[in-house]
Design a protein around this motif. Structure first.
Motif, PDB file in Angstrom:
ATOM      1  N   GLN A  33      19.026  39.979  46.580  1.00  0.00           N
ATOM      2  CA  GLN A  33      19.819  41.128  46.137  1.00  0.00           C
ATOM      3  C   GLN A  33      20.396  41.835  47.346  1.00  0.00           C
ATOM      4  OE1 GLN A  33      17.650  43.990  43.744  1.00  0.00           O
ATOM      5  NE2 GLN A  33      19.518  44.586  42.655  1.00  0.00           N
ATOM      6  N   ASP A  34      21.695  42.141  47.307  1.00  0.00           N
ATOM      7  CA  ASP A  34      22.306  42.818  48.443  1.00  0.00           C
ATOM      8  C   ASP A  34      22.161  44.332  48.318  1.00  0.00           C
ATOM      9  OD1 ASP A  34      24.347  43.813  46.763  1.00  0.00           O
ATOM     10  OD2 ASP A  34      25.757  42.220  47.291  1.00  0.00           O
ATOM     11  N   ARG A  35      22.636  45.048  49.306  1.00  0.00           N
ATOM     12  CA  ARG A  35      22.477  46.506  49.350  1.00  0.00           C
ATOM     13  C   ARG A  35      23.244  47.228  48.254  1.00  0.00           C
ATOM     14  NH1 ARG A  35      24.410  47.292  55.322  1.00  0.00           N
ATOM     15  NH2 ARG A  35      23.148  45.417  55.432  1.00  0.00           N
ATOM     16  N   LYS A  36      24.212  46.544  47.631  1.00  0.00           N
ATOM     17  CA  LYS A  36      24.975  47.135  46.530  1.00  0.00           C
ATOM     18  C   LYS A  36      24.355  46.845  45.168  1.00  0.00           C
ATOM     19  CE  LYS A  36      29.362  46.775  49.048  1.00  0.00           C
ATOM     20  NZ  LYS A  36      30.721  46.169  49.056  1.00  0.00           N
ATOM     21  N   GLY A  37      23.306  46.058  45.165  1.00  0.00           N
ATOM     22  CA  GLY A  37      22.621  45.732  43.924  1.00  0.00           C
ATOM     23  C   GLY A  37      23.029  44.419  43.299  1.00  0.00           C
ATOM     24  N   ASN A  38      23.977  43.696  43.915  1.00  0.00           N
ATOM     25  CA  ASN A  38      24.384  42.397  43.393  1.00  0.00           C
ATOM     26  C   ASN A  38      23.293  41.351  43.633  1.00  0.00           C
ATOM     27  OD1 ASN A  38      27.170  43.157  42.685  1.00  0.00           O
ATOM     28  ND2 ASN A  38      27.465  43.307  44.902  1.00  0.00           N
ATOM     29  N   ILE A  39      23.131  40.445  42.678  1.00  0.00           N
ATOM     30  CA  ILE A  39      22.200  39.335  42.818  1.00  0.00           C
ATOM     31  C   ILE A  39      22.978  38.107  43.298  1.00  0.00           C
ATOM     32  CG2 ILE A  39      20.557  37.831  41.644  1.00  0.00           C
ATOM     33  CD1 ILE A  39      19.558  40.666  41.816  1.00  0.00           C
ATOM     34  N   TRP A  40      22.483  37.479  44.362  1.00  0.00           N
ATOM     35  CA  TRP A  40      23.121  36.290  44.919  1.00  0.00           C
ATOM     36  C   TRP A  40      22.218  35.088  44.714  1.00  0.00           C
ATOM     37  CZ3 TRP A  40      27.961  36.172  47.368  1.00  0.00           C
ATOM     38  CH2 TRP A  40      28.553  37.438  47.550  1.00  0.00           C
ATOM     39  N   MET A  41      22.824  33.939  44.401  1.00  0.00           N
ATOM     40  CA  MET A  41      22.080  32.720  44.105  1.00  0.00           C
ATOM     41  C   MET A  41      22.706  31.555  44.857  1.00  0.00           C
ATOM     42  SD  MET A  41      22.414  33.517  40.071  1.00  0.00           S
ATOM     43  CE  MET A  41      22.150  35.215  39.527  1.00  0.00           C
ATOM     44  N   ALA A  42      21.913  30.866  45.657  1.00  0.00           N
ATOM     45  CA  ALA A  42      22.373  29.674  46.354  1.00  0.00           C
ATOM     46  C   ALA A  42      21.895  28.461  45.586  1.00  0.00           C
ATOM     47  CB  ALA A  42      21.833  29.639  47.784  1.00  0.00           C
ATOM     48  N   ALA A  43      22.843  27.665  45.107  1.00  0.00           N
ATOM     49  CA  ALA A  43      22.517  26.539  44.246  1.00  0.00           C
ATOM     50  C   ALA A  43      23.297  25.301  44.656  1.00  0.00           C
ATOM     51  CB  ALA A  43      22.802  26.891  42.788  1.00  0.00           C
ATOM     52  N   PHE A  44      22.935  24.186  44.066  1.00  0.00           N
ATOM     53  CA  PHE A  44      23.614  22.933  44.397  1.00  0.00           C
ATOM     54  C   PHE A  44      25.034  22.882  43.842  1.00  0.00           C
ATOM     55  CE2 PHE A  44      19.870  19.870  45.359  1.00  0.00           C
ATOM     56  CZ  PHE A  44      19.434  20.734  46.344  1.00  0.00           C
ATOM     57  N   ASP A  45      25.392  23.799  42.925  1.00  0.00           N
ATOM     58  CA  ASP A  45      26.764  23.852  42.428  1.00  0.00           C
ATOM     59  C   ASP A  45      27.502  25.096  42.916  1.00  0.00           C
ATOM     60  OD1 ASP A  45      25.074  25.380  40.862  1.00  0.00           O
ATOM     61  OD2 ASP A  45      26.053  24.915  38.962  1.00  0.00           O
ATOM     62  N   GLY A  46      27.024  25.695  44.016  1.00  0.00           N
ATOM     63  CA  GLY A  46      27.744  26.792  44.632  1.00  0.00           C
ATOM     64  C   GLY A  46      26.894  28.021  44.873  1.00  0.00           C
ATOM     65  N   VAL A  47      27.489  29.022  45.505  1.00  0.00           N
ATOM     66  CA  VAL A  47      26.845  30.325  45.694  1.00  0.00           C
ATOM     67  C   VAL A  47      27.429  31.279  44.662  1.00  0.00           C
ATOM     68  CG1 VAL A  47      26.484  32.282  47.237  1.00  0.00           C
ATOM     69  CG2 VAL A  47      26.446  29.947  48.147  1.00  0.00           C
ATOM     70  N   PHE A  48      26.556  31.867  43.840  1.00  0.00           N
ATOM     71  CA  PHE A  48      26.981  32.746  42.759  1.00  0.00           C
ATOM     72  C   PHE A  48      26.594  34.189  43.058  1.00  0.00           C
ATOM     73  CE2 PHE A  48      26.930  28.621  40.919  1.00  0.00           C
ATOM     74  CZ  PHE A  48      27.789  28.626  39.820  1.00  0.00           C
ATOM     75  N   ARG A  49      27.440  35.124  42.616  1.00  0.00           N
ATOM     76  CA  ARG A  49      27.143  36.548  42.685  1.00  0.00           C
ATOM     77  C   ARG A  49      27.114  37.098  41.261  1.00  0.00           C
ATOM     78  NH1 ARG A  49      31.762  39.026  45.153  1.00  0.00           N
ATOM     79  NH2 ARG A  49      32.517  39.144  43.012  1.00  0.00           N
TER      80      ARG A  49
END
Length: 335
Positions: free
Chosen positions: A55-71
């Motif tokens: 989770q970034d400082r703005k509250g967004n959840i980030w996910m690193a996956a085999f089909d891309g990086v999602f926010r």
């Protein structure tokens, strides 16, 4: 402490011959090219193996996956890298300046300032293009664990510690030592020498996750199970393979591991109040299938985990953020 840890007292150059290939420092070229891209809005999160959630400082959840990086902003998912790279992504880090770093398998590391990307590979000095973990130390250096050792980036150049083993996990403890979980032996680095972590003369091998808890204890998870090290004594909590460890805001320890019944994987919570008792209270949530690769607690206390897709647990129910229901997970919770 000396009873349990075998310390290499030889100089770093000797260790090159026994543990590392060497240390190199590479200045970055001045003609790096930034590429701009637009986010791609999706109706769901990752459909593939998800290795890191944060989770970034703005509250967004980030996910690193085999089909891309999602926010995920709480309402909408966006694939940030679909127009940049088709690589399998392993890790994501927000540095102290608010910039993001994405590691990949085969394409090195991507730096993202919110508008454009900068790609770092072996051409720029990275130890290896297969990068599995990222960590920022107290001085702001960014560490990368690769399949060819560790790289430390100071904002201008890379310094490489070329180990013989893949690096799975990196942390810095309260004293400033850098710990490495590797496919070989777990160890720490004081800036000059490496020290293998041993118990009863036996090293900890194939360590996939290392954390330091709020009290300064070091936790290790891997082939040898789950262990806690308080600086002098080792305590074993399970001998099952442990893939990931986190400490939540209450001091509970969460792990992903093989389930007790030997079928599938489990999300386990070790109760903070009983961690130093002879018998620790553990709540285990079994999954009928699929490995749990990462566990994360958000600012609201929800537990997220990545498997073949992303899931969230609020203490009562599970949310599935996959768009593809081909591989559903089934949950069975028991104390």
């Amino acid at each position: 402490m000396m009873k349990y840890i075998g310390i290499y007292t030889l100089f770093f150059m000797f260790i090159f011959c026994t543990f590392c290939k060497g240390q190199t420092k590479t200045e970055l070229p001045k003609d790096d090219i930034k590429s701009e891209t637009k986010d791609v809005i999706t109706s769901h999160g990752p459909n593939s193996i998800t290795r890191t959630i944060m989770q970034d400082r703005k509250g967004n959840i980030w996910m690193a996956a085999f089909d891309g990086v999602f926010r995920y902003d709480g309402k909408t998912f966006a694939n940030i890298t679909s127009k940049v790279s088709a690589a399998r992504f392993f890790s994501v880090l927000e540095d102290r300046k608010g910039n993001l770093w994405f590691s990949s398998i085969g394409s090195g590391v991507y730096y993202y300032d919110g508008k454009s990307f900068l790609n770092f590979t072996t051409r720029e000095g990275l130890a290896n293009n297969e990068v599995t973990c990222i960590y920022e130390d107290k001085t702001g250096n960014i560490w990368f664990g690769t399949e060819g050792g560790a790289s430390c980036y100071d904002g201008k150049s890379f310094r490489n510690l070329s180990m013989y083993n893949d690096v799975n996990s990196i942390i810095e403890d309260k004293t400033g030592r850098i710990w490495f979980g590797t496919r070989g032996n777990a160890c720490f680095y004081d800036g000059k020498t490496f020290t293998d972590l041993t118990h009863n003369g036996k090293p900890f091998t194939n360590v996939w996750s290392i954390i330091e808890d709020k009290k300064g204890n070091i936790w290790l998870g891997g082939t040898d199970g789950l262990w806690r090290y308080d600086g002098s004594t080792f305590t074993n909590f399970t001998q099952k393979f442990v893939n990931c460890i986190i400490e939540d805001k209450k001091g509970n320890i969460w792990t992903s591991s093989e389930s007790d019944n030997g079928e599938g994987w489990a999300l386990s919570c070790y109760d903070e109040k009983s961690l130093f008792n002879k018998k620790t209270t553990v709540t285990e949530t079994n999954l009928s299938s699929k490995t749990i690769f990462t566990v994360f607690e958000d600012d609201d206390g929800n537990i997220w985990f990545g498997s073949s897709g992303v899931y969230r647990y609020d203490g009562f129910t599970f949310d599935d953020f996959k768009g593809n229901a081909e591989y559903p997970l089934h949950f069975f919770t028991r104390p």
